[in-house]
Write an enzyme that holds these catalytic residues in place. Structure first.
Site, PDB file in Angstrom:
ATOM      1  N   ASN A 172      30.011  45.590  56.891  1.00 43.80           N
ATOM      2  CA  ASN A 172      31.006  46.017  55.905  1.00 43.80           C
ATOM      3  C   ASN A 172      30.244  46.741  54.789  1.00 43.80           C
ATOM      4  O   ASN A 172      29.593  46.115  53.959  1.00 43.80           O
ATOM      5  CB  ASN A 172      31.751  44.793  55.351  1.00 43.80           C
ATOM      6  CG  ASN A 172      32.869  45.190  54.395  1.00 43.80           C
ATOM      7  OD1 ASN A 172      33.034  46.364  54.066  1.00 43.80           O
ATOM      8  ND2 ASN A 172      33.615  44.211  53.933  1.00 43.80           N
ATOM      9  N   ARG A 174      33.633  47.628  59.638  1.00 39.33           N
ATOM     10  CA  ARG A 174      34.946  47.566  58.999  1.00 39.33           C
ATOM     11  C   ARG A 174      35.187  48.883  58.259  1.00 39.33           C
ATOM     12  O   ARG A 174      34.356  49.327  57.470  1.00 39.33           O
ATOM     13  CB  ARG A 174      34.977  46.418  57.998  1.00 39.33           C
ATOM     14  CG  ARG A 174      36.259  46.412  57.228  1.00 39.33           C
ATOM     15  CD  ARG A 174      36.146  45.607  55.968  1.00 39.33           C
ATOM     16  NE  ARG A 174      37.403  45.698  55.244  1.00 39.33           N
ATOM     17  CZ  ARG A 174      37.493  45.735  53.931  1.00 39.33           C
ATOM     18  NH1 ARG A 174      36.417  45.729  53.186  1.00 39.33           N
ATOM     19  NH2 ARG A 174      38.653  45.811  53.354  1.00 39.33           N
ATOM     20  N   HIS A 179      44.216  45.052  54.928  1.00 40.77           N
ATOM     21  CA  HIS A 179      43.918  43.682  55.402  1.00 40.77           C
ATOM     22  C   HIS A 179      44.428  43.469  56.829  1.00 40.77           C
ATOM     23  O   HIS A 179      44.680  42.330  57.238  1.00 40.77           O
ATOM     24  CB  HIS A 179      44.584  42.597  54.517  1.00 40.77           C
ATOM     25  CG  HIS A 179      44.182  42.618  53.079  1.00 40.77           C
ATOM     26  ND1 HIS A 179      45.106  42.592  52.060  1.00 40.77           N
ATOM     27  CD2 HIS A 179      42.971  42.647  52.496  1.00 40.77           C
ATOM     28  CE1 HIS A 179      44.477  42.612  50.893  1.00 40.77           C
ATOM     29  NE2 HIS A 179      43.185  42.655  51.131  1.00 40.77           N
ATOM     30  N   ARG A 236      44.961  44.008  39.914  1.00 40.85           N
ATOM     31  CA  ARG A 236      45.779  45.176  40.301  1.00 40.85           C
ATOM     32  C   ARG A 236      47.244  44.930  39.969  1.00 40.85           C
ATOM     33  O   ARG A 236      47.744  43.817  40.138  1.00 40.85           O
ATOM     34  CB  ARG A 236      45.653  45.445  41.797  1.00 40.85           C
ATOM     35  CG  ARG A 236      44.238  45.704  42.230  1.00 40.85           C
ATOM     36  CD  ARG A 236      44.140  45.949  43.725  1.00 40.85           C
ATOM     37  NE  ARG A 236      42.888  45.421  44.230  1.00 40.85           N
ATOM     38  CZ  ARG A 236      42.563  45.319  45.507  1.00 40.85           C
ATOM     39  NH1 ARG A 236      43.417  45.716  46.439  1.00 40.85           N
ATOM     40  NH2 ARG A 236      41.410  44.830  45.874  1.00 40.85           N
ATOM     41  N   GLU A 251      37.704  37.743  59.287  1.00 38.04           N
ATOM     42  CA  GLU A 251      37.777  39.172  59.613  1.00 38.04           C
ATOM     43  C   GLU A 251      36.568  39.623  60.420  1.00 38.04           C
ATOM     44  O   GLU A 251      36.682  40.474  61.300  1.00 38.04           O
ATOM     45  CB  GLU A 251      37.898  39.986  58.311  1.00 38.04           C
ATOM     46  CG  GLU A 251      39.272  39.834  57.676  1.00 38.04           C
ATOM     47  CD  GLU A 251      39.321  40.234  56.211  1.00 38.04           C
ATOM     48  OE1 GLU A 251      38.812  39.477  55.363  1.00 38.04           O
ATOM     49  OE2 GLU A 251      39.872  41.302  55.911  1.00 38.04           O
TER      50      GLU A 251
END
Ligand code: AMP
Length: 398
Positions: free
Chosen positions: A7, A90, A180, A241, A384
């Site tokens: 990642n 990823r 996601h 956010r 993940e």
């Protein structure tokens, strides 16, 4: 078969080496401050942990150091990099071009780079990571890309279109993509396995509640709607956010503050959400503590968060015409009984009721459904990296 999962961010490189024979993690680590003074690597393997300060002018030096840590010294887990059968990367934004994981070619890297306009903070770094991995590992090791957007590719146009002039979709690919996806895919599959059903038989709402957070409505194994939009700024409020806003709020804030364009996006990404409303922190733990101590704005954050999530869950029950299972996952979803209880309170009408004692338990899969409730509520630890490794194996085995 050993798969290295990568990642890459603009200044970081997280890695995990997974043995696919039993899906165990052989080693993992992170290179931080790439291209910045004070760069270092942390490496966990063989029961130990090492932190080494070293210079990483680019991702190439970082990948080289990862190989060194995996093959030399006390943290060594393989004799040579040739023991790695494949590398899975990823990638945040695949847009409509990539609806499935695929093998990396120079054209694929260029296409990921070209999508940077849709994910400025991520795709450039991913392309850089892919080029660096190829430079360090050579052509012998296949690289596979796994997209955060891919699991959402099944959404119908009525869910992904924005009501703006059609040419913005046609010319500039402006639409809802969702993110996601790897986590939503993983936990929805684990939930189906746990319930002893095929994904095709289930209507599931997966709640990935981390610092960034999104919901997905998974009907028959396919996403029919998700909360994030063109970028990971959309949906409900998150750590820092804003989530969805009336579009005129953005223009009005710009007028008041003089902050414009990408800078305003950055502002709403880093200064809004839990942090912006509470003025305390973007971390859910800090908000929960402050709310318990009586801080009114922290209480407001939790009220807003529960309410926004409840509205999304209600709308997804309507979108799917029913519901069998709700899954909570990621940092907040896995670790906060308070959030799970707050969100589920008042959803009894849909058949969602949780057991307060079970809700305090921890584990890879915890069933927190109250006795007699129509809908199953599960807490599932997301993974993940493992999902990326599985997808990587599937691509290279084709
Ligand atoms: P993630 O982005 O998935 O790593 O999740 C990070 C978020 O998980 C942070 O905002 C933390 O506040 C939250 N988190 C981690 N542990 C807990 C906990 N025990 N209670 C509440 N929130 C938590």
């Amino acid at each position: 078969m050993k798969v290295l999962v990568i990642n890459c961010g603009s200044s970081s490189l997280k890695y995990q080496l997974i043995d696919m024979s039993d899906e165990s993690v052989i080693c993992k680590g992170n290179c931080e401050r790439i291209g910045i003074d004070g760069s270092f690597i942390t490496h966990k393997a063989n029961g130990g942990e090492w932190k080494v300060e070293t210079s990483f002018p680019t991702h190439v030096e970082a990948f080289t150091k990862v190989v060194e840590m995996m093959t030399e010294g006390e943290g060594a887990v393989i004799k040579d990099k040739s023991e790695i059968s494949a590398i899975g990367h990823r990638i945040v934004q695949g847009a409509e071009k990539f609806s499935e994981p695929c093998l990396v070619t120079d054209e694929v890297i260029q296409a990921i780079d070209d999508l940077s306009a849709l994910a400025p903070a991520h795709n450039k770094a991913h392309a850089m990571g892919l080029r660096s991995a190829k430079a360090v590992f050579g052509e012998e090791v296949p690289n596979v890309v796994v997209f955060d957007t891919a699991f959402h590719a099944t959404m119908p146009p009525k869910a992904y279109m924005y009501a703006v002039p059609y040419e913005f979709y046609e010319k500039y690919a402006i639409r809802r993509y969702g993110f996601h996806g790897t986590s939503h895919k993983y936990v929805s599959k684990v939930a189906a396995d746990y319930l002893g059903k095929k994904p095709e038989e289930l209507k599931i709402i997966t709640c990935h509640l981390g610092n960034g957070a999104s919901l997905a409505a998974v009907d028959g194994g396919k996403v029919v709607d998700t909360s994030m939009g063109l970028t990971p700024l959309g949906g409900f409020m998150m750590g820092s956010r804003s989530g969805d806003l009336d579009p005129s709020v953005v223009g009005y804030i710009s007028e008041i503050t003089g902050i414009k364009g990408n800078e305003l996006t950055d502002y709403l990404t880093k200064k809004a959400g839990f942090l912006g409303v509470s003025g305390i922190s973007s971390d859910c733990r800090d908000i929960e503590v402050a709310a318990k101590e009586g801080n009114e704005r922290a209480k407001l954050v939790l009220d807003m968060y529960f309410y926004q999530l409840q509205k999304f869950i209600g709308s997804y029950v309507a979108a799917m015409g029913g519901l069998d299972c709700v899954v909570f996952t990621a940092g907040i979803g896995e670790n906060s009984p308070t959030v799970r209880e707050g969100v589920c309170a008042g959803l009894g009408y849909f058949g969602i009721e949780i057991d307060k004692e079970a809700n305090k338990k921890r584990g890879d899969i915890v069933d927190i459904t109250a006795e007699g409730a129509k809908v199953k509520t599960l807490v599932i630890r997301t993974n993940e990296e493992l999902m990326i490794a599985r997808d990587t194996v599937a691509v290279v085995s084709k």
